[in-house]
Design a protein around this motif. Structure first.
Motif, PDB file in Angstrom:
ATOM      1  N   LEU A   1     -13.316   7.216   0.817  1.00 17.02           N
ATOM      2  CA  LEU A   1     -12.400   6.122   0.504  1.00 17.02           C
ATOM      3  C   LEU A   1     -11.106   6.172   1.308  1.00 17.02           C
ATOM      4  N   ASP A   2     -11.053   7.034   2.329  1.00 21.93           N
ATOM      5  CA  ASP A   2      -9.845   7.137   3.141  1.00 21.93           C
ATOM      6  C   ASP A   2      -9.524   5.798   3.800  1.00 21.93           C
ATOM      7  N   GLY A   3      -8.239   5.496   3.919  1.00 24.67           N
ATOM      8  CA  GLY A   3      -7.824   4.262   4.576  1.00 24.67           C
ATOM      9  C   GLY A   3      -6.440   3.839   4.135  1.00 24.67           C
ATOM     10  N   ILE A   4      -6.036   2.675   4.586  1.00 24.39           N
ATOM     11  CA  ILE A   4      -4.747   2.077   4.225  1.00 24.39           C
ATOM     12  C   ILE A   4      -5.056   0.719   3.625  1.00 24.39           C
ATOM     13  N   TYR A   5      -4.667   0.526   2.359  1.00 23.50           N
ATOM     14  CA  TYR A   5      -5.052  -0.668   1.609  1.00 23.50           C
ATOM     15  C   TYR A   5      -3.820  -1.397   1.074  1.00 23.50           C
ATOM     16  N   ALA A   6      -3.854  -2.734   1.121  1.00 23.60           N
ATOM     17  CA  ALA A   6      -2.778  -3.558   0.553  1.00 23.60           C
ATOM     18  C   ALA A   6      -2.905  -3.551  -0.960  1.00 23.60           C
ATOM     19  N   PHE A   7      -1.782  -3.310  -1.669  1.00 28.35           N
ATOM     20  CA  PHE A   7      -1.829  -3.315  -3.126  1.00 28.35           C
ATOM     21  C   PHE A   7      -0.812  -4.250  -3.763  1.00 28.35           C
ATOM     22  N   GLU A   8       0.123  -4.793  -2.987  1.00 28.64           N
ATOM     23  CA  GLU A   8       1.106  -5.709  -3.571  1.00 28.64           C
ATOM     24  C   GLU A   8       1.564  -6.714  -2.518  1.00 28.64           C
ATOM     25  N   LYS A   9       1.545  -8.000  -2.898  1.00 29.61           N
ATOM     26  CA  LYS A   9       2.029  -9.076  -2.032  1.00 29.61           C
ATOM     27  C   LYS A   9       3.026  -9.886  -2.845  1.00 29.61           C
ATOM     28  N   LYS A  10       4.212 -10.130  -2.268  1.00 31.19           N
ATOM     29  CA  LYS A  10       5.216 -10.888  -3.018  1.00 31.19           C
ATOM     30  C   LYS A  10       6.171 -11.622  -2.092  1.00 31.19           C
ATOM     31  N   LYS A  11       6.897 -12.565  -2.691  1.00 31.82           N
ATOM     32  CA  LYS A  11       7.919 -13.303  -1.977  1.00 31.82           C
ATOM     33  C   LYS A  11       9.206 -12.497  -2.019  1.00 31.82           C
ATOM     34  N   GLY A  12       9.999 -12.625  -0.970  1.00 25.54           N
ATOM     35  CA  GLY A  12      11.254 -11.889  -0.891  1.00 25.54           C
ATOM     36  C   GLY A  12      11.080 -10.681  -0.011  1.00 25.54           C
ATOM     37  N   ILE A  13      12.143 -10.323   0.707  1.00 24.84           N
ATOM     38  CA  ILE A  13      12.091  -9.174   1.605  1.00 24.84           C
ATOM     39  C   ILE A  13      12.617  -7.959   0.871  1.00 24.84           C
ATOM     40  N   GLU A  14      11.810  -6.909   0.858  1.00 30.06           N
ATOM     41  CA  GLU A  14      12.184  -5.656   0.205  1.00 30.06           C
ATOM     42  C   GLU A  14      12.702  -4.690   1.246  1.00 30.06           C
ATOM     43  N   LYS A  15      13.720  -3.967   0.904  1.00 26.82           N
ATOM     44  CA  LYS A  15      14.316  -2.996   1.824  1.00 26.82           C
ATOM     45  C   LYS A  15      13.643  -1.657   1.689  1.00 26.82           C
TER      46      LYS A  15
END
Length: 185
Positions: A171-185
């Motif tokens: 299961l190794d890898g890089i996975y997206a877990f959160e998508k949202k509006k607004g720029i996070e620092k």
């Protein structure tokens, strides 16, 4: 075709405050508080007009397909305007079982190092003005154009795909877990 049916094939988008649009043939240029970008509508069959603080879209034909294309163009313009005002963020998680994966950024290149113990890094590129920030076990993607950010996330996910092994076990890898509006620092 009645006028009520013709209204169905026309749409208006109200431009948010702080965003300026200019139209040059098929090229729509956007300038907002977070930056500037452009989008070509050469391959999208829609007539575009800019009036005061509105964008008026007219479908070329009167079929179901033309109706769908009209609303695709509407959502593209709406997402770009919203992104120039608020921005977008995608968070990705680095997952590994044995060999610790590291992510480094060199300009537009994203290097995925030590993936399953590989000596050579896997290299992918960021799309558009997407900023890639590795923070420990997370990789944060930020920017103004939603399509550029999601394409960069997809490129990273595809480059860290396990090949020639059972993907249910490895299961190794890089996975997206959160998508949202607004720029996070």
């Amino acid at each position: 075709m009645s006028t009520k049916q013709m209204e169905k094939f026309q749409d208006e988008i109200i431009i948010p405050e702080g965003v300026k649009l200019t139209l040059n043939k098929h090229m729509l240029s956007f300038v907002g508080p977070l930056g500037k970008t452009h989008k070509s509508f050469r391959t999208i069959p829609v007539n575009i007009e800019i009036a005061e603080n509105k964008v008026i879209l007219n479908a070329i034909g009167s079929r179901k397909r033309d109706y769908a294309i009209l609303h695709t163009a509407r959502s593209i313009i709406r997402n770009i305007c919203e992104g120039l005002v608020n921005g977008y963020t995608i968070k990705m998680k680095i997952v590994y079982s044995h060999f610790p994966i590291t992510v480094k950024v060199e300009g537009k290149k994203i290097l995925i190092e030590n993936f399953q113990g590989e000596r050579a890094p896997r290299v992918t590129k960021s799309v558009g003005n997407t900023k890639v920030i590795p923070k420990g076990e997370d990789v944060i993607l930020t920017g103004e154009v939603w399509t550029d950010i999601t394409q960069t996330a997809a490129n990273i996910e595809l480059k860290s795909k396990v090949k020639n092994k059972d993907h249910r076990v490895f299961l190794d890898g890089i996975y997206a877990f959160e998508k949202k509006k607004g720029i996070e620092k």
